[in-house]
Design a protein around this motif. Structure first.
Motif, PDB file in Angstrom:
ATOM      1  N   ARG B 329       0.846  -1.184   0.000  1.00 47.54           N
ATOM      2  CA  ARG B 329       0.000   0.000   0.000  1.00 47.54           C
ATOM      3  C   ARG B 329       0.882   1.235   0.000  1.00 47.54           C
ATOM      4  NH1 ARG B 329      -5.452   1.065   1.468  1.00 47.54           N
ATOM      5  NH2 ARG B 329      -5.675   3.314   1.486  1.00 47.54           N
ATOM      6  N   ASP B 330       0.882   1.959  -1.102  1.00 44.84           N
ATOM      7  CA  ASP B 330       1.781   3.093  -1.254  1.00 44.84           C
ATOM      8  C   ASP B 330       1.328   4.242  -0.356  1.00 44.84           C
ATOM      9  OD1 ASP B 330       3.920   4.451  -2.250  1.00 44.84           O
ATOM     10  OD2 ASP B 330       2.732   5.398  -3.854  1.00 44.84           O
ATOM     11  N   MET B 331       2.239   4.717   0.484  1.00 44.28           N
ATOM     12  CA  MET B 331       1.960   5.935   1.260  1.00 44.28           C
ATOM     13  C   MET B 331       3.285   6.592   1.622  1.00 44.28           C
ATOM     14  SD  MET B 331       0.685   4.568   4.976  1.00 44.28           S
ATOM     15  CE  MET B 331      -0.419   3.239   4.555  1.00 44.28           C
ATOM     16  N   PRO B 332       3.274   7.916   1.917  1.00 46.94           N
ATOM     17  CA  PRO B 332       4.525   8.612   2.238  1.00 46.94           C
ATOM     18  C   PRO B 332       5.225   7.938   3.424  1.00 46.94           C
ATOM     19  CG  PRO B 332       2.720  10.166   1.989  1.00 46.94           C
ATOM     20  CD  PRO B 332       2.122   8.811   1.938  1.00 46.94           C
ATOM     21  N   VAL B 333       6.551   7.867   3.344  1.00 45.86           N
ATOM     22  CA  VAL B 333       7.316   7.162   4.382  1.00 45.86           C
ATOM     23  C   VAL B 333       7.043   7.751   5.770  1.00 45.86           C
ATOM     24  CG1 VAL B 333       9.622   6.500   5.139  1.00 45.86           C
ATOM     25  CG2 VAL B 333       9.097   6.604   2.705  1.00 45.86           C
ATOM     26  N   ALA B 334       6.980   9.095   5.839  1.00 50.12           N
ATOM     27  CA  ALA B 334       6.788   9.737   7.143  1.00 50.12           C
ATOM     28  C   ALA B 334       5.448   9.323   7.761  1.00 50.12           C
ATOM     29  CB  ALA B 334       6.849  11.252   6.983  1.00 50.12           C
ATOM     30  N   ARG B 335       4.395   9.304   6.914  1.00 47.35           N
ATOM     31  CA  ARG B 335       3.072   8.897   7.404  1.00 47.35           C
ATOM     32  C   ARG B 335       3.120   7.457   7.907  1.00 47.35           C
ATOM     33  NH1 ARG B 335      -0.910  11.451   9.064  1.00 47.35           N
ATOM     34  NH2 ARG B 335      -2.595  10.312   8.068  1.00 47.35           N
ATOM     35  N   LEU B 336       3.744   6.609   7.089  1.00 45.66           N
ATOM     36  CA  LEU B 336       3.807   5.190   7.428  1.00 45.66           C
ATOM     37  C   LEU B 336       4.537   5.003   8.753  1.00 45.66           C
ATOM     38  CD1 LEU B 336       3.297   2.256   6.685  1.00 45.66           C
ATOM     39  CD2 LEU B 336       5.390   2.266   5.346  1.00 45.66           C
ATOM     40  N   LYS B 337       5.685   5.707   8.894  1.00 47.03           N
ATOM     41  CA  LYS B 337       6.468   5.587  10.131  1.00 47.03           C
ATOM     42  C   LYS B 337       5.635   6.017  11.332  1.00 47.03           C
ATOM     43  CE  LYS B 337      11.340   6.017   8.938  1.00 47.03           C
ATOM     44  NZ  LYS B 337      12.399   6.981   8.668  1.00 47.03           N
ATOM     45  N   SER B 338       4.958   7.154  11.174  1.00 44.72           N
ATOM     46  CA  SER B 338       4.164   7.663  12.293  1.00 44.72           C
ATOM     47  C   SER B 338       3.030   6.681  12.629  1.00 44.72           C
ATOM     48  CB  SER B 338       3.620   9.041  11.929  1.00 44.72           C
ATOM     49  OG  SER B 338       2.318   9.211  12.391  1.00 44.72           O
ATOM     50  N   GLY B 339       2.391   6.118  11.589  1.00 40.07           N
ATOM     51  CA  GLY B 339       1.317   5.154  11.812  1.00 40.07           C
ATOM     52  C   GLY B 339       1.836   3.904  12.509  1.00 40.07           C
ATOM     53  N   LEU B 340       3.006   3.415  12.074  1.00 41.71           N
ATOM     54  CA  LEU B 340       3.575   2.214  12.687  1.00 41.71           C
ATOM     55  C   LEU B 340       3.897   2.469  14.164  1.00 41.71           C
ATOM     56  CD1 LEU B 340       5.918   1.029   9.781  1.00 41.71           C
ATOM     57  CD2 LEU B 340       3.921  -0.182  10.676  1.00 41.71           C
ATOM     58  N   ARG B 341       4.467   3.661  14.414  1.00 49.26           N
ATOM     59  CA  ARG B 341       4.780   4.000  15.817  1.00 49.26           C
ATOM     60  C   ARG B 341       3.531   3.972  16.683  1.00 49.26           C
ATOM     61  NH1 ARG B 341       8.328   7.844  14.137  1.00 49.26           N
ATOM     62  NH2 ARG B 341       6.716   9.456  14.216  1.00 49.26           N
ATOM     63  N   GLN B 342       2.440   4.593  16.143  1.00 50.26           N
ATOM     64  CA  GLN B 342       1.192   4.616  16.907  1.00 50.26           C
ATOM     65  C   GLN B 342       0.682   3.198  17.181  1.00 50.26           C
ATOM     66  OE1 GLN B 342      -1.748   7.090  14.894  1.00 50.26           O
ATOM     67  NE2 GLN B 342      -0.218   8.631  14.432  1.00 50.26           N
ATOM     68  N   LEU B 343       0.782   2.349  16.149  1.00 46.48           N
ATOM     69  CA  LEU B 343       0.248   0.990  16.292  1.00 46.48           C
ATOM     70  C   LEU B 343       1.070   0.176  17.295  1.00 46.48           C
ATOM     71  CD1 LEU B 343      -0.655   0.369  12.565  1.00 46.48           C
ATOM     72  CD2 LEU B 343      -2.237   0.250  14.490  1.00 46.48           C
ATOM     73  N   VAL B 344       2.409   0.383  17.286  1.00 44.04           N
ATOM     74  CA  VAL B 344       3.246  -0.310  18.266  1.00 44.04           C
ATOM     75  C   VAL B 344       2.866   0.157  19.668  1.00 44.04           C
ATOM     76  CG1 VAL B 344       5.599  -0.570  19.135  1.00 44.04           C
ATOM     77  CG2 VAL B 344       5.158  -0.684  16.678  1.00 44.04           C
TER      78      VAL B 344
END
Lengths: 261, 435
Positions: B329-344
Motif C-alpha cells: 500500500r503506497d503511502m509517504p514514508v513519514a506517514r507510514l512511520k508515524s502510523g507504525l509508531r502509533q500501532l506499536v
C-alpha cells in the motif's frame, strides 16, 4: 363528492384564504365527523397546510369561518392541538427533548403560571408514547429527522387535546417512525379523538385514513375513504389546477385588491 | 499595580460610576441579546441602535438641555419607530427583512447625523459632547445615568423571569405558541420594547455604532458553552459583565482610552475564544476530532496492508519490513512511520528484528477492517446493484465509519455471507465467531 355530516366536530364554512391578496384556497366548505382519522390530500401547492393553519387561526381569512366542537376556536383552544411542519423551526435552539414536550403544557397551564410536577409527569408519558423517553435529556439539535417528528408529536400529546391537526408528520421520516406514528394515531382514534393529517402519499392514504379531504386550491371531495379515493376524483385533484382560478387570482394580486369586496 | 487596586476598590467616584454603569447595561443587553439572537433578529438590534440617534437629537433640540431622561425618551421613540417600520415594510412590501432592516438603519442614521450637524453648528453651548453618542461617553457617566440603567435592568429581569416559558416558546416556535392561545403579538411587542430600552441605555456607554455588538457578542459566545436557554441567559449576562468590567479597567489604565470600544474589543475576544475553545462545537474540538479520525484511518489502512500480505502468504504471523508494506500500500514514508509508531504504542504491532508483526489484538483489528470493507462491497453490489468493479473506492472510505451496531445490521441484512463480490473470504477471527 362532498359529504356533510350532522353534529360535525369541524365545520369549515365557505373558507377563502389569500396570500398577498391572491387566493390560495377558494370557498372551501366541508364538515368532519367526530372520531375520524382524516387525511388531507392533494398535490404540492394545493393549500393543505394553509387549510389547517387557517383553521388554527394562524392566518387571516378572506371569507368564511370555522367552528370546532360547534364553537369558536378561542373557546375550545385547550381541546385542540396543532403539530406544525418539522422544518418550520430551528432545531439548533438551546432546548432538550423534555423542554419541547413540556411546551405542550404551557397553554393548558395558562399564561405566566409555573409548570408543575403534574405537567412533568404528563410530558414524560407523552415521550413514552412516542418512544422518546430515553432521549428526554438529549439536546434537540442532535436528533434525527424521525426523532424530531416524534418530539413534536409528544408535545401535541402532552396537551391532552381531543382534536389534532398535524402538518406533514410523515415528511422525511424513516419507515420505523412512520409505522410508530400511524400506530399512535390509530390508538388516539380508538380513544375517541379526531385527527386531521396533511399527507401526500396516495399509496398509504387508503390504508391509514377513514375519511379523506381532497384539495387542490379548492375542495374536490370530502367523505369516507372508499367513496373519495376513486380514479375520477383523484384525476380531478391531481390533473392540474383550474387555470381560470389561477389567472383571476394573479390579477387580484397584481392590482392589489382581494377577490372579495 | 497601584492602579489595579485603586480600580478594584472602586474608591474613585468617577471609576465607580463608569464600572457600575457599564456592568448594569452590559447585563441588560446580554439578556436581551439572547432573545434577539434566538429569534434571528440580530440585525434589528443594529437598526435600533442607529435609529436612536435622530431621537436623541430631536429630544435635545426640543428641550434645549442634555438631560439623561429626556434624551432617553427621544431615543426610545425613534428606536421603537424603527422596529415598527421594519415590520411594516416587511409585511406590506416585497422587500425581505434584511433589506427592510438595512433601509431603516441607513435612513434613520443619516437623519441622525444630519440633525447632529445642525445642532453642532447652532452654537448652543449645552450641545458639546452630544456627538459622543456616536461612540459612547462612558467616562462621563452621572449618578442619574446609573439610576436609568438600574431601572431598565430591573424591568428586563422582571419581565423575562415572569414570562420565561412564554418567551421561550415564542422564540422557538411562534406558530405553535399562537395555536395555544398565547398572545404572540403582545409578547413580541414586549420583547421589542425591552430591546429598544436596552439599546437606548447602551448607547450612553458604547455608542450607536458599537451597540449591536454589546447585544449580540455575549449571546453568541454563550451559545457555544450550553444547550439550555436558562444557561445561555446566565452565561451571556456573566460574559457581558466581564466584558464591561475588563473594558472599563483597560480604559482606566491609560488616560484617553475610550471605554465603549474597549468593552466591545474584550467582548469580541470572549466570543472568538468561545468559537475556538468550546467543547464539541468549537473549532479546536472539531479539529482534534478530525485529526483523531485521520489517525484512525491511517492505522486501519496499515493494519489492512498487514492483513492482505498475510492473506497472500496464508500466514498472519509473519513479520514485514516497511518497504514490503509500501509495496502493498503506497503511502509517504513519514506517514507510514508515524502510523507504525502509533500501532506499536497501542499494542497492535510488535517491532521485531525481521520487521513489524501483528499482535493478537492487531490481527483482530485488521480482520475487522477488512471484514467491514468486504461487507460494504457486498452490500453495495447486492442492495444498490452497483457493479463489483465500482464498489472498492466507496468501501475504502466507509470501512472506517461503520460502528459495531451498523456492522451487526449489515451482517443480518446480508445473512452472514462467506465471500465478497470479488470472491475473497469475508474474514472472522476466533474471537469474532465466539460473539
Amino acid at each position: 363528492m362532498i359529504q356533510h355530516v350532522d353534529n360535525p366536530i369541524i365545520e369549515v364554512h365557505d373558507l377563502t384564504v389569500s396570500y398577498d391578496k391572491k387566493p390560495v384556497l377558494w370557498n372551501v366548505d366541508f364538515t368532519i365527523p367526530a372520531g375520524a382519522l382524516v387525511g388531507i390530500i392533494g398535490p404540492n401547492g394545493a393549500g393543505k397546510s394553509t387549510l389547517i393553519k387557517a383553521v388554527m387561526g394562524l392566518l387571516p381569512l378572506s371569507s368564511g369561518y370555522t367552528e370546532l366542537f360547534g364553537q369558536k376556536l378561542n373557546d375550545v383552544r385547550k381541546r385542540v392541538s396543532y403539530v406544525p411542519q418539522r422544518e418550520s423551526v430551528d432545531w439548533d435552539f438551546p432546548a432538550s427533548v423534555m423542554d419541547i414536550a413540556l411546551m405542550g403544557r404551557y397553554g393548558q397551564r395558562g399564561l405566566f403560571n409555573r409548570i408543575t410536577a403534574e405537567d412533568r409527569s404528563i410530558a414524560r408519558q407523552a415521550l413514552e408514547q412516542v418512544h422518546m423517553l430515553e432521549f428526554a435529556n438529549r439536546q434537540i439539535g442532535q436528533l434525527s429527522g424521525g426523532q424530531q417528528q416524534r418530539v413534536f408529536l409528544a408535545r401535541a400529546l402532552a396537551q391532552q387535546a381531543d382534536l389534532y391537526f398535524m402538518d406533514e408528520p410523515f415528511a422525511g421520516v424513516d419507515a420505523a417512525t412512520e409505522g410508530a406514528i400511524i400506530e399512535l394515531l390509530k390508538e388516539l382514534k380508538s380513544q375517541g379523538k379526531t385527527i386531521l393529517v396533511v399527507h401526500h402519499d396516495l399509496q398509504s392514504a387508503a390504508e391509514y385514513f377513514d375519511w379523506i379531504v381532497l384539495l387542490n386550491t379548492r375542495l374536490v371531495a370530502s367523505g369516507p375513504v372508499k367513496e373519495v379515493l376513486t380514479p375520477t376524483l383523484l384525476q380531478e385533484t391531481y390533473g392540474g389546477k383550474l387555470s381560470l382560478l389561477a389567472q383571476v387570482g394573479d390579477i387580484a394580486s397584481s392590482i392589489g385588491v382581494g377577490t372579495r369586496e | 499595580m497601584n492602579s489595579l487596586s485603586q480600580f478594584l476598590s472602586l474608591s474613585d467616584a468617577n471609576v465607580r460610576y463608569v464600572v457600575i454603569g457599564c456592568v448594569l447595561l452590559g447585563i441588560s443587553s446580554g439578556l436581551m441579546g439572547v432573545y434577539t439572537l434566538l429569534r434571528k433578529r440580530a440585525l434589528i438590534g443594529d437598526a435600533i441602535a442607529h435609529a436612536v440617534l435622530p431621537g436623541i437629537c430631536i429630544a435635545f433640540m426640543l428641550s434645549g438641555v442634555r438631560n439623561t431622561w429626556v434624551l432617553f425618551a427621544g431615543a426610545v421613540v425613534t428606536g421603537s419607530l424603527a422596529v415598527y417600520l421594519v415590520d411594516l415594510i416587511t409585511s406590506r412590501s416585497r422587500l425581505k427583512p434584511d433589506a427592510a432592516t438595512a433601509l431603516v438603519l441607513s435612513v434613520f442614521f443619516g437623519a441622525g447625523i444630519l440633525l447632529l450637524t445642525i445642532i453642532q453648528s447652532s452654537g448652543n453651548a449645552a450641545q458639546s459632547g452630544l456627538d459622543k453618542f456616536l461612540f459612547g461617553k462612558a467616562a462621563a457617566m452621572l449618578p442619574e445615568d446609573l439610576w436609568l440603567f438600574g431601572v431598565v435592568l430591573c424591568l428586563v429581569v422582571t419581565v423575562l423571569l415572569s414570562g420565561y416559558k412564554e418567551f421561550k416558546l415564542l422564540a422557538f416556535d411562534k406558530g405553535y405558541a399562537q395555536s395555544q392561545g398565547i398572545p404572540v403579538k403582545a409578547l413580541e411587542m414586549v420583547l421589542s420594547t425591552l430591546t429598544v430600552l436596552t439599546v437606548a441605555t447602551g448607547i450612553q456607554a458604547v455608542g450607536v455604532v458599537l451597540m449591536s455588538s454589546l447585544l449580540i457578542a455575549p449571546a453568541a459566545a454563550s451559545r457555544y458553552w450550553t444547550h439550555r436557554l436558562s444557561g445561555m441567559l446566565v452565561l451571556s449576562a456573566i460574559m457581558a459583565t466581564l466584558g464591561a468590567y475588563i473594558g472599563a479597567f483597560i480604559s482606566y489604565t491609560k488616560p484617553g482610552m475610550p471605554t465603549g470600544p474597549w468593552i466591545v474589543v474584550v467582548l469580541s475576544c470572549i466570543t472568538l475564544a468561545s468559537m475556538l475553545l468550546a467543547p464539541n462545537q468549537g473549532v479546536l474540538a472539531r479539529y482534534l476530532q478530525r485529526r483523531k479520525h485521520r489517525n484512525k484511518i491511517l492505522q486501519e489502512n496499515i493494519l489492512k496492508a498487514f492483513f492482505h500480505l498475510g492473506e497472500k502468504k496464508n500466514n498472519q504471523a509473519l513479520a514485514f519490513e516497511m518497504e514490503v508494506l509500501r509495496q502493498q500500500r503506497d503511502m509517504p514514508v513519514a506517514r507510514l512511520k508515524s502510523g507504525l509508531r502509533q500501532l506499536v504504542r497501542h499494542g497492535s504491532l510488535l517491532d521485531t528484528n525481521e520487521g513489524y508483526q501483528l499482535t493478537r489484538s492487531g490481527l483482530e483489528a485488521a480482520t475487522r477492517v477488512v471484514r467491514l470493507h468486504r461487507l460494504w462491497e457486498l452490500y453495495l453490489s447486492r442492495h444498490l446493484n452497483i457493479a463489483p468493479d465500482h464498489v472498492h473506492e466507496d468501501a475504502e472510505g466507509i470501512e472506517h465509519l461503520i460502528t459495531p451496531e451498523l456492522e451487526r445490521e449489515l451482517e443480518l441484512l446480508l445473512d452472514s455471507p462467506g465471500i465478497d463480490p470479488h470472491d475473497s473470504q469475508i474474514p472472522y477471527t476466533q474471537k469474532d465467531r465466539n460473539r
